[in-house]
Scaffold this active site. Sequence first.
Site, PDB file in Angstrom:
ATOM      1  N   ASP A   1       7.833  61.304  -1.745  1.00  0.00           N
ATOM      2  CA  ASP A   1       7.716  59.894  -2.112  1.00  0.00           C
ATOM      3  C   ASP A   1       7.580  59.677  -3.620  1.00  0.00           C
ATOM      4  OD1 ASP A   1       5.132  60.849  -2.415  1.00  0.00           O
ATOM      5  OD2 ASP A   1       4.224  58.932  -1.874  1.00  0.00           O
TER       6      ASP A   1
ATOM      7  N   SER B   1       2.415  54.971  -5.280  1.00  0.00           N
ATOM      8  CA  SER B   1       2.897  55.870  -4.234  1.00  0.00           C
ATOM      9  C   SER B   1       4.312  55.526  -3.776  1.00  0.00           C
ATOM     10  CB  SER B   1       1.912  55.842  -3.067  1.00  0.00           C
ATOM     11  OG  SER B   1       2.236  56.829  -2.138  1.00  0.00           O
ATOM     12  N   HIS B   2       4.466  55.189  -2.507  1.00  0.00           N
ATOM     13  CA  HIS B   2       5.778  54.959  -1.898  1.00  0.00           C
ATOM     14  C   HIS B   2       6.239  53.515  -2.042  1.00  0.00           C
ATOM     15  CE1 HIS B   2       2.378  54.238   0.598  1.00  0.00           C
ATOM     16  NE2 HIS B   2       3.072  53.333   1.237  1.00  0.00           N
TER      17      HIS B   2
ATOM     18  N   ASP C   1       3.278  63.036  -3.177  1.00  0.00           N
ATOM     19  CA  ASP C   1       2.261  63.578  -2.272  1.00  0.00           C
ATOM     20  C   ASP C   1       2.663  63.516  -0.799  1.00  0.00           C
ATOM     21  OD1 ASP C   1       1.967  60.856  -2.100  1.00  0.00           O
ATOM     22  OD2 ASP C   1      -0.195  60.822  -2.507  1.00  0.00           O
ATOM     23  N   ARG C   2       3.685  62.712  -0.480  1.00  0.00           N
ATOM     24  CA  ARG C   2       4.120  62.647   0.921  1.00  0.00           C
ATOM     25  C   ARG C   2       5.318  63.556   1.167  1.00  0.00           C
ATOM     26  NH1 ARG C   2       3.621  56.541   3.291  1.00  0.00           N
ATOM     27  NH2 ARG C   2       1.463  56.211   2.665  1.00  0.00           N
TER      28      ARG C   2
ATOM     29  N   LYS D   1      -2.888  65.151  -0.907  1.00  0.00           N
ATOM     30  CA  LYS D   1      -1.801  65.649  -0.088  1.00  0.00           C
ATOM     31  C   LYS D   1      -0.686  66.101  -1.014  1.00  0.00           C
ATOM     32  CE  LYS D   1      -0.735  60.829   0.728  1.00  0.00           C
ATOM     33  NZ  LYS D   1      -1.510  59.763   1.354  1.00  0.00           N
TER      34      LYS D   1
ATOM     35  N   ASP E   1       5.204  59.383  -5.825  1.00  0.00           N
ATOM     36  CA  ASP E   1       4.316  60.221  -6.636  1.00  0.00           C
ATOM     37  C   ASP E   1       4.204  61.654  -6.121  1.00  0.00           C
ATOM     38  OD1 ASP E   1       2.990  59.266  -4.391  1.00  0.00           O
ATOM     39  OD2 ASP E   1       1.028  59.524  -5.321  1.00  0.00           O
TER      40      ASP E   1
HETATM   41  C1  G1P Z   1      -1.410  54.190   4.047  1.00  0.00           C
HETATM   42  C2  G1P Z   1      -1.373  55.260   5.112  1.00  0.00           C
HETATM   43  C3  G1P Z   1      -2.534  56.208   4.920  1.00  0.00           C
HETATM   44  C4  G1P Z   1      -2.496  56.792   3.504  1.00  0.00           C
HETATM   45  C5  G1P Z   1      -2.425  55.677   2.486  1.00  0.00           C
HETATM   46  C6  G1P Z   1      -2.229  56.219   1.092  1.00  0.00           C
HETATM   47  O1  G1P Z   1      -2.610  53.463   4.131  1.00  0.00           O
HETATM   48  O2  G1P Z   1      -1.394  54.708   6.401  1.00  0.00           O
HETATM   49  O3  G1P Z   1      -2.452  57.233   5.878  1.00  0.00           O
HETATM   50  O4  G1P Z   1      -3.633  57.562   3.256  1.00  0.00           O
HETATM   51  O5  G1P Z   1      -1.345  54.804   2.788  1.00  0.00           O
HETATM   52  O6  G1P Z   1      -1.039  56.941   0.970  1.00  0.00           O
HETATM   53  P1  G1P Z   1      -2.722  52.069   4.894  1.00  0.00           P
HETATM   54  O7  G1P Z   1      -1.703  51.138   4.287  1.00  0.00           O
HETATM   55  O8  G1P Z   1      -2.398  52.323   6.328  1.00  0.00           O
HETATM   56  O9  G1P Z   1      -4.133  51.633   4.683  1.00  0.00           O
HETATM   57 ZN    ZN Z   2       2.252  58.899  -2.455  1.00  0.00          ZN
END
Ligand code: G1P
Ligand code: ZN
Length: 543
Positions: free
Chosen positions: A277, A113-114, A281-282, A376, A279
């Site tokens: 981000d 992801s990010h 999705d954000r 998302k 991938d």
């Molecule tokens: C974080 C975000 C959460 C999201 C997840 C995956 O998780 O807070 O909302 O679903 O990344 O993108 P966390 O690190 O808080 O468990």
């Molecule tokens: Zn992501």
Amino acid sequence: MTVQTVNTTPIDGQKPGTSGLRKKTRVFMEPGFLENFVQSIFDAIGGGQGKTFVIGGDGRYFNAEAIQTILKMAAANGAARVIVGQGGLLSTPAASHLIRLNNADGGFILSASHNPGGLDEDFGLKFNGANGGPAPEKLTDEMFANTKSISSYKVLEAGDVDLGQLGESQLGDMRVTVVDPVSDYEALMASIFDFEAISALFASGFRMRFDAMHAVTGPYAKAILEGRLGARAGSVVNAVPLPDFGGGHPDPNPIWAKDLMAEMMSTDASDFGAASDGDGDRNMIVGKGAYVTPSDSLAVLAANAHLVPAYKGGLAGVARSMPTSAAVDRVAKAKGLESFETPTGWKFFGNLLDAGRITLCGEESAGTGSDHVREKDGLWAVLMWLNILAVRKASVAEIMTDHWSRFGRDYYSRLDFEAVPSDQANALMSDLIAALDALPGTAANGQTVSAADQFAYSDPVDGSLSEGQGLRLWFESDARAVLRLSGTGTQGATIRLYIETYVDDAASLALDTADVLAPVRNAVFEIAKFQHHIGRTTPDVVT
Ligand code: G1P
Ligand code: ZN
């Protein structure tokens, strides 16, 4: 080409979290690590025999190599067909869509992801089911159990598949289809939005800047925003996906997307700014001089969804993750919609979406989506805003001011304390849990606690119970604080503190967020003994 059964021994620490398995890239590259996890997935889903899978990732370092391994393992596990994005690329929402579109049995999504990418950064893999959504906890628990007892994995001895070439090929008995990552997703977006209205907006001189952060949405945003909708050339910046995302954090928030923020706060700002981000999705939404918090964005989308063709018939209901602000609840109440509060993690929305109980959902962490996929969707959120802006012919700032004057404003902020030694973070949380029942009536920094609990969620669709999902503290001042430990960090523990305060008097709708939240923030530092447990009250990241 022969199927090899390779003996292996369990590798520790393969517990998939809310978003699949995330580890340092070097860990994923250790001999047998990826293979063990992939075989554990196949075993958890009842094997691969005769099945169809979608495979793709965000293009980060090791993406292409890992895909070749998964392809050979899918073939060895008897899969009939695999659909893979050209160059190994698929945004997470596009992968979710391809699973649904092709009635596939599931998909392998390669992404952290990010989180930053590179040999010394992060890698990740998650499995999504036939509905296109992340595997439910029951299944990820089974995968984890398998990683602890695994003794062998299957892999086809074969050369690599050419992922650069669109079209069909064979890998042993398995058919491999390399597809354009963008075209089916683009068609889905065209079926949801009023592309004519958005094109007319761009044709009228409306300027936007989309920061793809050198990540996977670059090709999608170029094709859709510039190619299809006529945003001027150069509107999409950092559009070429790079294995290390150009060395940055591909995390769309004011901290990591600071160039975009700087532009949007300048005198020469575009009309609309957005980012996505690693991938895809954000999303981050920012108007001229007006940053929109993800919690507010969800509320605005819910309030205006009827202006978008796919949602003109109204919404079935809405949902937000527990730490997300109550802004969307106010819209739901005004519209007479059912609203749900779920634990953090997109997978909790899946059942509600599948059951048709909700149409829109979102998280404070810049995730917003709808029932069009089971993830998302960053670009979808951007197109929602563009469609609404095109219809309302108002600026982002005007839309926000109007929204707050109708519903009141939930000032909101998240404070992250990263790389905290795990024992310290656990002690902070467990001390607070032990004190929870005695908290109501306690005053700190002029703020009195009115209620406190540990969030537990009983899924309204399948009745499953998820406990210990974060601590909630309410204050007499119409404020709420939430504390939880991150499930996605890869170093030590991350404590997340979420604070919100509601106001609805006209004079208080345009105050400074940090000023408004300071009294509650300092009260929580005192109550949870931040200084004592972790030796600091200064967060690493505030969003
Ligand atoms: C974080 C975000 C959460 C999201 C997840 C995956 O998780 O807070 O909302 O679903 O990344 O993108 P966390 O690190 O808080 O468990
Ligand atoms: Zn992501």
